[in-house]
Design a protein around this motif. Structure first.
Motif, PDB file in Angstrom:
ATOM      1  N   SER A 186       0.832  -1.200   0.000  1.00 25.83           N
ATOM      2  CA  SER A 186       0.000   0.000   0.000  1.00 25.83           C
ATOM      3  C   SER A 186       0.867   1.251   0.000  1.00 25.83           C
ATOM      4  O   SER A 186       0.497   2.285  -0.533  1.00 25.83           O
ATOM      5  CB  SER A 186      -1.001  -0.013   1.153  1.00 25.83           C
ATOM      6  OG  SER A 186      -0.352   0.118   2.371  1.00 25.83           O
ATOM      7  N   ARG A 187       2.072   1.139   0.573  1.00 24.08           N
ATOM      8  CA  ARG A 187       2.995   2.278   0.502  1.00 24.08           C
ATOM      9  C   ARG A 187       3.477   2.504  -0.919  1.00 24.08           C
ATOM     10  O   ARG A 187       3.551   3.641  -1.389  1.00 24.08           O
ATOM     11  CB  ARG A 187       4.210   1.995   1.374  1.00 24.08           C
ATOM     12  CG  ARG A 187       3.865   2.065   2.811  1.00 24.08           C
ATOM     13  CD  ARG A 187       4.979   2.764   3.569  1.00 24.08           C
ATOM     14  NE  ARG A 187       4.551   2.911   4.950  1.00 24.08           N
ATOM     15  CZ  ARG A 187       5.300   2.616   5.988  1.00 24.08           C
ATOM     16  NH1 ARG A 187       6.519   2.151   5.795  1.00 24.08           N
ATOM     17  NH2 ARG A 187       4.849   2.797   7.196  1.00 24.08           N
ATOM     18  N   SER A 246       0.793   4.026  -2.860  1.00 24.84           N
ATOM     19  CA  SER A 246       0.623   5.417  -2.489  1.00 24.84           C
ATOM     20  C   SER A 246       1.625   6.305  -3.234  1.00 24.84           C
ATOM     21  O   SER A 246       1.277   7.378  -3.747  1.00 24.84           O
ATOM     22  CB  SER A 246       0.786   5.544  -0.977  1.00 24.84           C
ATOM     23  OG  SER A 246       0.695   6.880  -0.593  1.00 24.84           O
ATOM     24  N   ASN A 273       0.688   6.405  -6.923  1.00 28.17           N
ATOM     25  CA  ASN A 273      -0.516   7.225  -7.088  1.00 28.17           C
ATOM     26  C   ASN A 273      -0.202   8.716  -7.089  1.00 28.17           C
ATOM     27  O   ASN A 273      -0.737   9.469  -7.892  1.00 28.17           O
ATOM     28  CB  ASN A 273      -1.483   6.885  -5.964  1.00 28.17           C
ATOM     29  CG  ASN A 273      -2.834   7.532  -6.170  1.00 28.17           C
ATOM     30  OD1 ASN A 273      -3.265   8.356  -5.372  1.00 28.17           O
ATOM     31  ND2 ASN A 273      -3.511   7.195  -7.248  1.00 28.17           N
ATOM     32  N   LYS A 274       0.659   9.121  -6.188  1.00 29.55           N
ATOM     33  CA  LYS A 274       1.004  10.546  -6.100  1.00 29.55           C
ATOM     34  C   LYS A 274       1.551  11.050  -7.424  1.00 29.55           C
ATOM     35  O   LYS A 274       1.113  12.066  -7.949  1.00 29.55           O
ATOM     36  CB  LYS A 274       2.035  10.764  -5.000  1.00 29.55           C
ATOM     37  CG  LYS A 274       1.409  11.310  -3.736  1.00 29.55           C
ATOM     38  CD  LYS A 274       2.438  11.500  -2.631  1.00 29.55           C
ATOM     39  CE  LYS A 274       1.732  11.366  -1.286  1.00 29.55           C
ATOM     40  NZ  LYS A 274       2.629  10.937  -0.206  1.00 29.55           N
ATOM     41  N   GLU A 285       7.511   3.868  -0.457  1.00 31.72           N
ATOM     42  CA  GLU A 285       6.685   4.885  -1.098  1.00 31.72           C
ATOM     43  C   GLU A 285       7.496   5.633  -2.152  1.00 31.72           C
ATOM     44  O   GLU A 285       7.046   5.835  -3.281  1.00 31.72           O
ATOM     45  CB  GLU A 285       6.136   5.864  -0.049  1.00 31.72           C
ATOM     46  CG  GLU A 285       5.243   6.915  -0.658  1.00 31.72           C
ATOM     47  CD  GLU A 285       4.269   7.525   0.333  1.00 31.72           C
ATOM     48  OE1 GLU A 285       4.222   7.081   1.501  1.00 31.72           O
ATOM     49  OE2 GLU A 285       3.535   8.445  -0.073  1.00 31.72           O
ATOM     50  N   LYS A 325      -7.500   7.636   1.364  1.00 31.13           N
ATOM     51  CA  LYS A 325      -6.063   7.394   1.547  1.00 31.13           C
ATOM     52  C   LYS A 325      -5.837   5.913   1.344  1.00 31.13           C
ATOM     53  O   LYS A 325      -6.603   5.108   1.860  1.00 31.13           O
ATOM     54  CB  LYS A 325      -5.688   7.783   2.977  1.00 31.13           C
ATOM     55  CG  LYS A 325      -4.220   7.982   3.260  1.00 31.13           C
ATOM     56  CD  LYS A 325      -4.075   8.762   4.582  1.00 31.13           C
ATOM     57  CE  LYS A 325      -2.643   9.112   4.891  1.00 31.13           C
ATOM     58  NZ  LYS A 325      -1.854   7.974   5.354  1.00 31.13           N
ATOM     59  N   ILE A 326      -4.807   5.563   0.620  1.00 34.86           N
ATOM     60  CA  ILE A 326      -4.596   4.149   0.367  1.00 34.86           C
ATOM     61  C   ILE A 326      -3.733   3.485   1.426  1.00 34.86           C
ATOM     62  O   ILE A 326      -3.929   2.336   1.778  1.00 34.86           O
ATOM     63  CB  ILE A 326      -3.998   3.916  -1.042  1.00 34.86           C
ATOM     64  CG1 ILE A 326      -3.639   2.448  -1.283  1.00 34.86           C
ATOM     65  CG2 ILE A 326      -2.785   4.780  -1.292  1.00 34.86           C
ATOM     66  CD1 ILE A 326      -4.811   1.539  -1.333  1.00 34.86           C
ATOM     67  N   SER A 327      -2.790   4.242   1.984  1.00 35.05           N
ATOM     68  CA  SER A 327      -1.800   3.591   2.820  1.00 35.05           C
ATOM     69  C   SER A 327      -2.207   3.441   4.283  1.00 35.05           C
ATOM     70  O   SER A 327      -1.424   3.675   5.184  1.00 35.05           O
ATOM     71  CB  SER A 327      -0.463   4.326   2.720  1.00 35.05           C
ATOM     72  OG  SER A 327      -0.623   5.662   3.111  1.00 35.05           O
ATOM     73  N   SER A 348      -6.614  -0.519   2.793  1.00 35.24           N
ATOM     74  CA  SER A 348      -6.108  -1.570   1.925  1.00 35.24           C
ATOM     75  C   SER A 348      -6.918  -2.852   2.100  1.00 35.24           C
ATOM     76  O   SER A 348      -7.080  -3.623   1.163  1.00 35.24           O
ATOM     77  CB  SER A 348      -4.616  -1.794   2.137  1.00 35.24           C
ATOM     78  OG  SER A 348      -4.356  -2.348   3.386  1.00 35.24           O
ATOM     79  N   THR A 375      -7.390   8.447  -5.103  1.00 28.17           N
ATOM     80  CA  THR A 375      -7.374   8.818  -3.688  1.00 28.17           C
ATOM     81  C   THR A 375      -7.425  10.320  -3.549  1.00 28.17           C
ATOM     82  O   THR A 375      -6.803  11.049  -4.316  1.00 28.17           O
ATOM     83  CB  THR A 375      -6.108   8.294  -2.976  1.00 28.17           C
ATOM     84  OG1 THR A 375      -4.989   9.040  -3.437  1.00 28.17           O
ATOM     85  CG2 THR A 375      -5.876   6.835  -3.255  1.00 28.17           C
ATOM     86  N   SER A 417      -6.473  11.951  -0.911  1.00 27.57           N
ATOM     87  CA  SER A 417      -5.508  12.430   0.088  1.00 27.57           C
ATOM     88  C   SER A 417      -6.215  13.207   1.193  1.00 27.57           C
ATOM     89  O   SER A 417      -5.745  14.234   1.647  1.00 27.57           O
ATOM     90  CB  SER A 417      -4.446  13.321  -0.549  1.00 27.57           C
ATOM     91  OG  SER A 417      -3.978  12.747  -1.725  1.00 27.57           O
TER      92      SER A 417
END
Lengths: 328, 328
Positions: free
Chosen positions: A75-76, A79, A82-83, A293, B68-70, B75, B96, B98
């Motif tokens: 998930s990190r 994340s 995704n950013k 991440e 938020k995914i993380s 998850s 997401t 955020s």
DNA sequence: TTATTTTAAGGAATCGATTCCATACTCTGC
DNA sequence: GCAGAGTATGGAATCGATTCCTTAAAATAA
């Protein structure tokens, strides 16, 4: 649903003009712009991506292939991916193989038929069928976590980091070190980390005790059982154990705690993976942090680079750090 | 790239025939089938989804909007969603916000322009702009985590479960209970859980001490700081504290440990959220488990139901359980 | 004043599928 | 031997955009 034709009619222009307005290329008079803008506002029109990408061959979608979503590492990474994708106006199509690594190939095909612009692959193996599937792909693919020769890859320094951790343990005075790993179809986690372990012990003329080398899967239970096997093996106990993931380490610690074996006094534990669990468990776990991440973000950047020009194959050995805490 | 036209030419049939073969509808002779199959095999042809969905108005893609995914909760939910979608041959487009909750609206629009067949919204508020955006949507939307009146929703029994946990704490003998919550734009987490807390104390004629009610965000740090404020407030210490998420609880426990305050002897802690961290921290955390993975799966099923017929708005109050461990 | 460039906008082809419709051939059954 | 059903196939329109090409008016230069 309103289409570009409706907008054209309502704004009393041709659909070419609307298209030019939408993509801000070509000439459109101020008058026309205003009328189009107004009509779009009123109707809440949104262009159909299907139609658009049929013409342009671009979808603005990146496919991501993961072994499993519900781990902190995954998930990190997601994340971070995704950013970067969001910043570059890409969307993310997420697929998970549920650790069935043949599915990676299936998904590479599936994602392509969905016309993704590129694929990020969190690979768990580097076997021939996978390499072939990658070779046959018509869109750029970037690998994360394994070095796949034919494509750009973001690679964790598994050998280096594990070596450094083992060195650290030896330097702390541990001489009888065990190892809990995973199956060896996974070159990065299964082979490299183990090789670093063996090499480092050998380098220091320490004995590599087969009874203290276990192979399980990525679960907490597997860590628990592996530690149990180590303790119950005929030979003496090790005074330290390295686990290839923090999840495995947590399971191992669980068993030690049940047996009233003190960590790190009786047996020290170290692992790879900087989850919050590793941080807050007691004693807090000394780990290798692969900055997942960030790694995800870098992989996404690499892919976007390939999408916008440069076709060179790049290999990025990602950074890492040792988080020294209380379990060693 | 090979298209249906290439296949048609190579197999010496019309593209209508190829299409009929691909979708197994209409008549295709065995001879033709064989030729087409062979050509597809040789060329590795995959039909373009863009073209297909332009005609059929279906993409086979479901949009998912997350704060938020993380986080482990997120998850897990995604994992549950993914399972069901994959079983039904849907792909998942993940976005997401955020935690910027205005972005939810933006993404509802964006996902529609991507022609998703439906949207799963892990909502964090139920404010009017969001309700309006949902009302204007042309695809089915299912909410998870909040009760959004106009659409099908999978709702966590926040009030009920929190009430039961507080009851349990009172029954265990705690009389001075504090509360760490979050901002109240979030009806489920921010309001309902707090209301249950206040109501249950009141029901038992226990005092609701304002100094022991904190409001932070969803982070560990926030939990740490909130607990600090409670301990350093003028009034006596509480003998128990309920935190609306396990992350917050972990932060709170961290502060207590630093202050050598014993859990649960000096202060007991309970929370919502069944993360592995909550399970393995010491003392292990007594929590409400909302079975997030299952909830995600149910939400996905609900959406697929709406996609294939039934248009009724359904409200599902999801199951929960108390995981009694050592922190209370 | 005429020639040339710039600005503006519409027409039509195109992307790669699906699907309706028309056509033609092959069987049955009477 | 012929009507009608079933089987097989191709042609053409269509989905909603983009984009190249053409035409025409307005602005600028010579």
């Amino acid at each position: 649903m309103t289409t570009i034709n409706d907008i054209a009619k309502l704004a009393e222009v041709s659909r070419s003009t609307v298209s030019r307005y939408l993509n801000s290329n070509g000439y459109v008079s101020e008058e026309a712009k205003k009328r189009i803008m107004k009509v779009i506002e009123e109707t809440g029109y949104m262009p159909s991506q299907s139609a658009k990408s049929l013409r342009t061959k671009k979808t603005g979608v990146i496919g991501v292939i993961l072994p499993k979503i519900s781990t902190e590492t995954a998930s990190r990474v997601v994340s971070g991916i995704n950013k970067v994708l969001q910043q570059n106006d890409y969307q993310m199509l997420l697929t998970t193989t549920s650790q069935e690594h043949k599915k990676e190939i299936e998904f590479i095909r599936l994602l392509q038929s969905r016309n993704v612009d590129g694929i990020l692959l969190l690979a768990t193996n580097t076997e021939k069928p996978l390499i072939d599937a990658i070779g046959n792909a018509t869109v750029p693919i970037v690998a994360l976590g394994q070095d796949i020769p034919t494509i750009s890859s973001v690679i964790y320094p598994d050998y280096l980091a594990t070596g450094e951790m083992i060195e650290y343990m030896i330097q702390k005075g541990y001489q009888h070190i065990g190892f809990i790993g995973v199956e060896e179809y996974d070159p990065a986690v299964g082979i490299e980390r183990k090789r670093a372990f063996v090499d480092t012990l050998t380098k220091h003329q320490l004995k590599v005790n087969k009874d203290w080398i276990m192979q399980g899967d990525f679960s907490i239970e597997s860590g628990y059982n592996s530690m149990k096997s180590i303790i119950n093996s005929g030979s003496d106990r090790p005074d330290a154990v390295f686990a290839v993931t923090d999840q495995i380490a947590v399971g191992a610690m669980q068993f030690l705690k049940e047996q009233q074996i003190q960590i790190p006094n009786d047996i020290a534990i170290a692992a790879t993976g900087a989850s919050r669990l590793a941080q807050y468990i007691e004693p807090s776990l000394t780990v290798i942090d692969f900055l997942n991440e960030e790694a995800g973000a870098i992989a996404a950047e690499l892919l976007i680079e390939e999408l916008t020009g440069t076709k060179a194959i790049k290999k990025i050995i990602h950074d890492y750090r040792l988080l020294v805490r209380n379990s060693v």
